[in-house]
Scaffold this active site. Sequence first.
Site, mmCIF file in Angstrom:
data_model
loop_
_atom_site.group_PDB
_atom_site.id
_atom_site.type_symbol
_atom_site.label_atom_id
_atom_site.label_comp_id
_atom_site.label_asym_id
_atom_site.label_seq_id
_atom_site.Cartn_x
_atom_site.Cartn_y
_atom_site.Cartn_z
ATOM 1 N N GLY A 1 -14.653 -35.601 -84.238
ATOM 2 C CA GLY A 1 -14.193 -34.322 -83.700
ATOM 3 C C GLY A 1 -13.512 -34.586 -82.371
ATOM 4 C CB SER A 2 -14.821 -34.746 -78.888
ATOM 5 O OG SER A 2 -15.424 -33.475 -78.961
ATOM 6 C CB ILE B 1 -9.067 -27.844 -92.181
ATOM 7 C CG1 ILE B 1 -9.488 -29.309 -91.995
ATOM 8 C CG2 ILE B 1 -7.541 -27.685 -92.173
ATOM 9 C CD1 ILE B 1 -9.269 -29.899 -90.596
ATOM 10 C CD GLN C 1 -21.184 1.581 -53.724
ATOM 11 O OE1 GLN C 1 -22.209 1.010 -53.334
ATOM 12 N NE2 GLN C 1 -20.226 1.941 -52.896
ATOM 13 C CD GLN D 1 -26.660 -6.446 -70.193
ATOM 14 O OE1 GLN D 1 -26.606 -7.142 -71.201
ATOM 15 N NE2 GLN D 1 -27.797 -5.994 -69.706
ATOM 16 N N GLY E 1 -24.612 -1.194 -73.433
ATOM 17 C CA GLY E 1 -25.996 -0.980 -73.843
ATOM 18 C C GLY E 1 -26.180 -1.327 -75.318
ATOM 19 C CD GLU F 1 -5.558 -25.690 -80.525
ATOM 20 O OE1 GLU F 1 -4.762 -25.897 -79.602
ATOM 21 O OE2 GLU F 1 -5.384 -24.847 -81.424
ATOM 22 C CD GLU G 1 -18.859 -29.221 -72.737
ATOM 23 O OE1 GLU G 1 -17.977 -28.969 -73.582
ATOM 24 O OE2 GLU G 1 -19.822 -28.469 -72.519
HETATM 25 C C1 LIG Z 1 -13.363 -22.195 -85.569
HETATM 26 C C2 LIG Z 1 -12.883 -23.606 -85.550
HETATM 27 C C3 LIG Z 1 -11.592 -23.919 -85.996
HETATM 28 C C4 LIG Z 1 -11.146 -25.230 -86.021
HETATM 29 N N1 LIG Z 1 -9.905 -25.513 -86.541
HETATM 30 C C5 LIG Z 1 -9.512 -26.813 -86.651
HETATM 31 C C6 LIG Z 1 -8.266 -27.147 -87.281
HETATM 32 O O1 LIG Z 1 -7.504 -26.271 -87.719
HETATM 33 N N2 LIG Z 1 -7.946 -28.456 -87.406
HETATM 34 C C7 LIG Z 1 -8.741 -29.452 -86.945
HETATM 35 O O2 LIG Z 1 -8.385 -30.611 -87.101
HETATM 36 N N3 LIG Z 1 -9.931 -29.177 -86.341
HETATM 37 C C8 LIG Z 1 -10.326 -27.885 -86.180
HETATM 38 N N4 LIG Z 1 -11.531 -27.579 -85.589
HETATM 39 C C9 LIG Z 1 -12.394 -28.667 -85.130
HETATM 40 C C10 LIG Z 1 -12.474 -28.763 -83.624
HETATM 41 O O3 LIG Z 1 -11.292 -29.266 -83.084
HETATM 42 C C11 LIG Z 1 -13.716 -29.595 -83.301
HETATM 43 O O4 LIG Z 1 -14.841 -28.799 -83.611
HETATM 44 C C12 LIG Z 1 -13.746 -30.046 -81.854
HETATM 45 O O5 LIG Z 1 -12.775 -31.035 -81.626
HETATM 46 C C13 LIG Z 1 -15.119 -30.612 -81.500
HETATM 47 O O6 LIG Z 1 -15.484 -31.591 -82.425
HETATM 48 P P1 LIG Z 1 -16.933 -31.541 -83.118
HETATM 49 O O7 LIG Z 1 -17.155 -30.186 -83.682
HETATM 50 O O8 LIG Z 1 -17.055 -32.682 -84.022
HETATM 51 O O9 LIG Z 1 -17.926 -31.696 -81.908
HETATM 52 P P2 LIG Z 1 -18.301 -33.062 -81.170
HETATM 53 O O10 LIG Z 1 -17.112 -33.927 -81.015
HETATM 54 O O11 LIG Z 1 -19.501 -33.620 -81.858
HETATM 55 O O12 LIG Z 1 -18.710 -32.534 -79.747
HETATM 56 C C14 LIG Z 1 -19.902 -31.729 -79.582
HETATM 57 C C15 LIG Z 1 -19.945 -31.276 -78.157
HETATM 58 O O13 LIG Z 1 -20.071 -32.391 -77.304
HETATM 59 C C16 LIG Z 1 -19.512 -32.080 -76.045
HETATM 60 N N5 LIG Z 1 -18.591 -33.176 -75.669
HETATM 61 C C17 LIG Z 1 -17.460 -33.567 -76.292
HETATM 62 N N6 LIG Z 1 -16.917 -34.631 -75.661
HETATM 63 C C18 LIG Z 1 -17.741 -34.903 -74.625
HETATM 64 C C19 LIG Z 1 -17.740 -35.890 -73.596
HETATM 65 N N7 LIG Z 1 -16.754 -36.809 -73.522
HETATM 66 N N8 LIG Z 1 -18.744 -35.898 -72.702
HETATM 67 C C20 LIG Z 1 -19.748 -34.972 -72.773
HETATM 68 N N9 LIG Z 1 -19.806 -34.008 -73.707
HETATM 69 C C21 LIG Z 1 -18.818 -33.981 -74.621
HETATM 70 C C22 LIG Z 1 -18.803 -30.728 -76.176
HETATM 71 O O14 LIG Z 1 -19.633 -29.716 -75.648
HETATM 72 C C23 LIG Z 1 -18.689 -30.556 -77.668
HETATM 73 O O15 LIG Z 1 -18.655 -29.190 -78.047
HETATM 74 C C24 LIG Z 1 -11.983 -26.259 -85.540
HETATM 75 C C25 LIG Z 1 -13.261 -25.942 -85.052
HETATM 76 C C26 LIG Z 1 -13.718 -24.642 -85.059
HETATM 77 C C27 LIG Z 1 -15.100 -24.343 -84.536
#
Ligand SMILES: Cc1cc2nc3c(=O)[nH]c(=O)nc-3n(C[C@H](O)[C@H](O)[C@H](O)COP(=O)(O)OP(=O)(O)OC[C@H]3O[C@@H](n4cnc5c(N)ncnc54)[C@H](O)[C@@H]3O)c2cc1C
Length: 399
Positions: A144-145, A170, A290, A355, A358, A382, A386
């Site tokens: 993901g990230s 996706i 207020q 909030q 209510g 996107e 973090e």
């Molecule tokens: C509604 C939705 C729509 C999406 N649409 C698409 C899409 O169209 N195409 C696509 O390719 N992807 C899509 N995504 C995926 C999205 O880009 C990923 O969820 C995102 O990149 C995070 O990856 P992950 O869910 O695997 O979380 P992880 O990578 O496991 O990360 C979990 C958490 O770790 C924390 N973190 C991340 N990096 C660090 C760091 N370096 N240091 C400390 N903490 C960190 C953050 O809080 C993060 O939320 C979508 C996600 C959602 C929820």
Amino acid sequence: MSAFVAPPAPPSVAHLALPFFGDEHRALANDLLPWADAQRIDEHDDRAACREWVRQLGDGGWLRYCVPASSGGALEKLDSRALVLLRETLAYHSPLADFAFAMQGLGSGCITLAGSSAQQSDYLTAVANGTKIAAFALSEPDAGSDVGAMATRATATLDGWQLDGEKTWISNGGIADFYCVFAKTEPAGGTRGITAFIVDATAAGLDTSEHIHVMAPHPLASLKFDGCRVPRDAQLGELNGGFKLAMRTLDIFRASVAAAALGMGRRALAEAVHHAKHRKMFGQTLADFQLTQAKLGEMAALIDSAALLTYRAAWMRDDAERRGAPAVGDLSAAAAMAKMAATENASRVIDMALQMHGGLGVKVGTKVESLYRDIRSLRIYEGATEVQQLIIGKSVLKG
Ligand SMILES: Cc1cc2nc3c(=O)[nH]c(=O)nc-3n(C[C@H](O)[C@H](O)[C@H](O)COP(=O)(O)OP(=O)(O)OC[C@H]3O[C@@H](n4cnc5c(N)ncnc54)[C@H](O)[C@@H]3O)c2cc1C
């Protein structure tokens, strides 16, 4: 899921007077407002509603801002300020309308940036008129990230490529007509071993049937590639240049995610003001207290600070594009600040608006209740907050 709720008042257009915008942006926003206000779509089924939004946005000519003029677009190049104003206004009216709009741009952005002329004519005009739905497939269950950890493989065959692996989260999964898919072509190469491909939804070996249900309306699916064959000319951009292409595409749209959050935050403030002025208690209205005025003041300041960062990031990108020169400052950091501040601030504003309502605030069908769910994923996708903080922090350390 959520029903469409008409706003209590049209959004203010005071921000259009800011020097970040040109007359073409002001005209765009002023034309869009009455159009957005007049749309009524049943959003109970998010997949059907998303298809309908794409059709209406296409008919209205708004999707033409997702592609350049050479492919039927409204402006010569993708324009960040136009995208920002469109997303802010659409999100104010309907987060799903904003989503449908944004995905046409994000899902086709790689083709705009790196597609061959055949690819551009096959896909972009149809994206602009709403006859093809686009998707962007980067994330995977274990990537993901950390994009470089992706495991989906693309292997060269005699006449094209074979894709094997899984994408997840996706957007538009299962309703898209095509997917811009990123896969490893050089498994040991990390982020330098990724290539982009255009995969039509009808490709044999692609299964998009596993839908993911999330807390707010948002068509999502996992994609399974099992011996999925695509022709040689499905390759998008340079071999092993896919990571850079994905990042360039996300760079264009990052400030627009901030704008979507801004639209939702502005809508929450409008709902809060409307409710506070009408809710009677202790012989006066909620707005007469207020404590309420202080909260509304805090909400307005959170929104304006997010707006200024968002418009600055969009202006910086457009200005650099126009001059064909580096941006005046660190563009990535500016976009990261906008995305972080706007999504986090909008979450706080929406929580405060809820909030103030209510019990009504948590009643299903109340606008602030659906906004509370709608905003949440913007702090994750996107680039999670973090990730944005790290981009900004590195920029600060670089000086
Ligand atoms: C509604 C939705 C729509 C999406 N649409 C698409 C899409 O169209 N195409 C696509 O390719 N992807 C899509 N995504 C995926 C999205 O880009 C990923 O969820 C995102 O990149 C995070 O990856 P992950 O869910 O695997 O979380 P992880 O990578 O496991 O990360 C979990 C958490 O770790 C924390 N973190 C991340 N990096 C660090 C760091 N370096 N240091 C400390 N903490 C960190 C953050 O809080 C993060 O939320 C979508 C996600 C959602 C929820």
